[in-house]
Design a protein around this motif. Structure first.
Motif, PDB file in Angstrom:
ATOM      1  N   ASP A   1      32.773  69.064  54.883  1.00  0.00           N
ATOM      2  CA  ASP A   1      33.492  68.615  56.071  1.00  0.00           C
ATOM      3  C   ASP A   1      33.082  67.196  56.449  1.00  0.00           C
ATOM      4  O   ASP A   1      31.938  66.821  56.295  1.00  0.00           O
ATOM      5  N   VAL A   2      34.051  66.462  56.944  1.00  0.00           N
ATOM      6  CA  VAL A   2      33.775  65.120  57.425  1.00  0.00           C
ATOM      7  C   VAL A   2      32.927  65.205  58.678  1.00  0.00           C
ATOM      8  O   VAL A   2      33.168  66.035  59.542  1.00  0.00           O
ATOM      9  N   LYS A   3      31.938  64.341  58.735  1.00  0.00           N
ATOM     10  CA  LYS A   3      31.137  64.318  59.949  1.00  0.00           C
ATOM     11  C   LYS A   3      31.082  62.891  60.476  1.00  0.00           C
ATOM     12  O   LYS A   3      30.709  61.955  59.761  1.00  0.00           O
ATOM     13  N   VAL A   4      31.469  62.755  61.739  1.00  0.00           N
ATOM     14  CA  VAL A   4      31.382  61.476  62.424  1.00  0.00           C
ATOM     15  C   VAL A   4      30.400  61.675  63.574  1.00  0.00           C
ATOM     16  O   VAL A   4      30.625  62.527  64.446  1.00  0.00           O
ATOM     17  N   THR A   5      29.333  60.911  63.549  1.00  0.00           N
ATOM     18  CA  THR A   5      28.254  61.096  64.528  1.00  0.00           C
ATOM     19  C   THR A   5      28.149  59.890  65.437  1.00  0.00           C
ATOM     20  O   THR A   5      28.024  58.752  64.969  1.00  0.00           O
ATOM     21  N   GLN A   6      28.212  60.159  66.727  1.00  0.00           N
ATOM     22  CA  GLN A   6      27.988  59.102  67.718  1.00  0.00           C
ATOM     23  C   GLN A   6      26.581  59.272  68.266  1.00  0.00           C
ATOM     24  O   GLN A   6      26.155  60.392  68.555  1.00  0.00           O
ATOM     25  N   SER A   7      25.886  58.160  68.413  1.00  0.00           N
ATOM     26  CA  SER A   7      24.442  58.211  68.645  1.00  0.00           C
ATOM     27  C   SER A   7      24.066  58.856  69.964  1.00  0.00           C
ATOM     28  O   SER A   7      23.006  59.460  70.078  1.00  0.00           O
ATOM     29  N   CYS A  23      28.161  54.482  65.698  1.00  0.00           N
ATOM     30  CA  CYS A  23      28.953  55.542  65.066  1.00  0.00           C
ATOM     31  C   CYS A  23      28.682  55.518  63.570  1.00  0.00           C
ATOM     32  O   CYS A  23      28.731  54.447  62.938  1.00  0.00           O
ATOM     33  N   VAL A  24      28.420  56.694  63.012  1.00  0.00           N
ATOM     34  CA  VAL A  24      28.159  56.813  61.579  1.00  0.00           C
ATOM     35  C   VAL A  24      29.026  57.926  61.011  1.00  0.00           C
ATOM     36  O   VAL A  24      29.124  58.998  61.599  1.00  0.00           O
ATOM     37  N   GLN A  25      29.655  57.650  59.861  1.00  0.00           N
ATOM     38  CA  GLN A  25      30.435  58.688  59.174  1.00  0.00           C
ATOM     39  C   GLN A  25      29.883  58.883  57.768  1.00  0.00           C
ATOM     40  O   GLN A  25      29.383  57.943  57.148  1.00  0.00           O
ATOM     41  N   ASP A  26      30.006  60.127  57.284  1.00  0.00           N
ATOM     42  CA  ASP A  26      29.353  60.466  56.019  1.00  0.00           C
ATOM     43  C   ASP A  26      30.329  60.749  54.889  1.00  0.00           C
ATOM     44  O   ASP A  26      29.953  61.364  53.888  1.00  0.00           O
ATOM     45  N   MET A  27      31.600  60.335  55.042  1.00  0.00           N
ATOM     46  CA  MET A  27      32.594  60.671  54.021  1.00  0.00           C
ATOM     47  C   MET A  27      33.129  59.450  53.296  1.00  0.00           C
ATOM     48  O   MET A  27      34.197  59.513  52.699  1.00  0.00           O
ATOM     49  N   ASP A  28      32.417  58.341  53.346  1.00  0.00           N
ATOM     50  CA  ASP A  28      32.821  57.154  52.587  1.00  0.00           C
ATOM     51  C   ASP A  28      34.212  56.658  52.974  1.00  0.00           C
ATOM     52  O   ASP A  28      34.954  56.128  52.143  1.00  0.00           O
ATOM     53  N   PHE A 107      37.181  62.514  64.287  1.00  0.00           N
ATOM     54  CA  PHE A 107      36.542  61.975  65.485  1.00  0.00           C
ATOM     55  C   PHE A 107      35.109  62.452  65.656  1.00  0.00           C
ATOM     56  O   PHE A 107      34.753  63.575  65.278  1.00  0.00           O
ATOM     57  N   GLY A 108      34.305  61.602  66.279  1.00  0.00           N
ATOM     58  CA  GLY A 108      33.013  62.005  66.771  1.00  0.00           C
ATOM     59  C   GLY A 108      33.149  62.754  68.087  1.00  0.00           C
ATOM     60  O   GLY A 108      34.248  62.877  68.635  1.00  0.00           O
ATOM     61  N   ALA A 109      32.032  63.247  68.603  1.00  0.00           N
ATOM     62  CA  ALA A 109      32.042  64.064  69.820  1.00  0.00           C
ATOM     63  C   ALA A 109      32.219  63.237  71.090  1.00  0.00           C
ATOM     64  O   ALA A 109      32.474  63.792  72.153  1.00  0.00           O
TER      65      ALA A 109
END
Lengths: 116, 111
Positions: A1-7, A23-28, A107-109
């Protein structure tokens, strides 16, 4: 699953402070976006980026800047925070290119920022 | 006005009932998407319908698109309390390169 993380989920800052939202995403994903969300106004695009070191203004860029030094990270900067920048900030990412699947945003949270 | 305007702004129904939300837009689009947002959280993609499609299903979701009227509807059948959320339509314009979101419909499903 795509993960978008907001600090940060919640942030309280003073007027005039310089504020960084990360903001960091882990799906390239090539594309990354920053929105702000306010009651009655929906989501409004602040800035977006199609590639590293590349940025494009959205609908409401005034008072904001962005940085994309690495593909996975997109930072939103409030140069001198003001009370009218109190809002929910949402980061999103998507793939680049043709094809409808590449239009879907993840989207991030969200970060709820209060400027006092 | 914004591209992608939802109607109604708020909808309150009982569990088990169907919920219908509508979206209107102004320009030519490549596709239209629906997203869901739980309170205080980010948006989650639900379903995408291309401009050459008229109807699409995904589980309890049914989306229709009428490009001649520039409108779409999202139907949630047999609603549950867990469906309580805000629902947004978003359009990807043929001439553009980004999504434009509407203001959303707040759905409340009462148990």
């Amino acid at each position: 699953d795509v993960k978008v993380t907001q600090s940060s989920r919640y942030l309280v800052k003073r007027t005039g402070e310089k504020v960084f939202l990360e903001c960091v995403q882990d799906m390239d994903h090539e594309n990354m976006f920053w929105y702000r969300q306010d009651p009655g106004l929906g989501l409004r695009l602040i800035y977006f980026s199609y590639d590293v070191k590349m940025k494009e203004k959205g609908d409401i860029p005034e008072g904001y800047s962005v940085s994309r030094e690495k593909k996975e990270r997109f930072s939103l900067i409030l140069e001198s925070a003001s009370t009218n920048q109190t809002s929910m900030y949402l980061c999103a990412s998507s793939l680049w290119g043709e094809g409808v699947a590449k239009n879907i945003q993840y989207f991030g949270a969200g970060t709820r920022l209060s400027v006092l | 006005s914004q591209q992608g305007e939802e109607d109604p702004q708020a909808l309150s129904i009982q569990e088990g009932e169907n919920a219908t939300m509508n979206c209107s837009y102004k320009t030519s689009i490549n596709n239209l998407q629906w997203y869901r947002q739980n309170s205080g959280r980010g948006l989650v993609h639900l379903i995408l319908i291309r401009s050459n499609e008229r109807e699409k299903h995904s589980g309890r979701l049914r989306v229709t698109l009428d490009t001649s009227k520039k409108s779409s509807s999202l139907l949630i059948t047999a609603s549950r309390a867990a469906d309580t959320a805000s629902y947004f339509c978003a359009t990807f314009e043929t001439s553009g390169s980004r999504l434009t979101f509407g203001e959303g419909t707040q759905l409340t499903v009462n148990p």
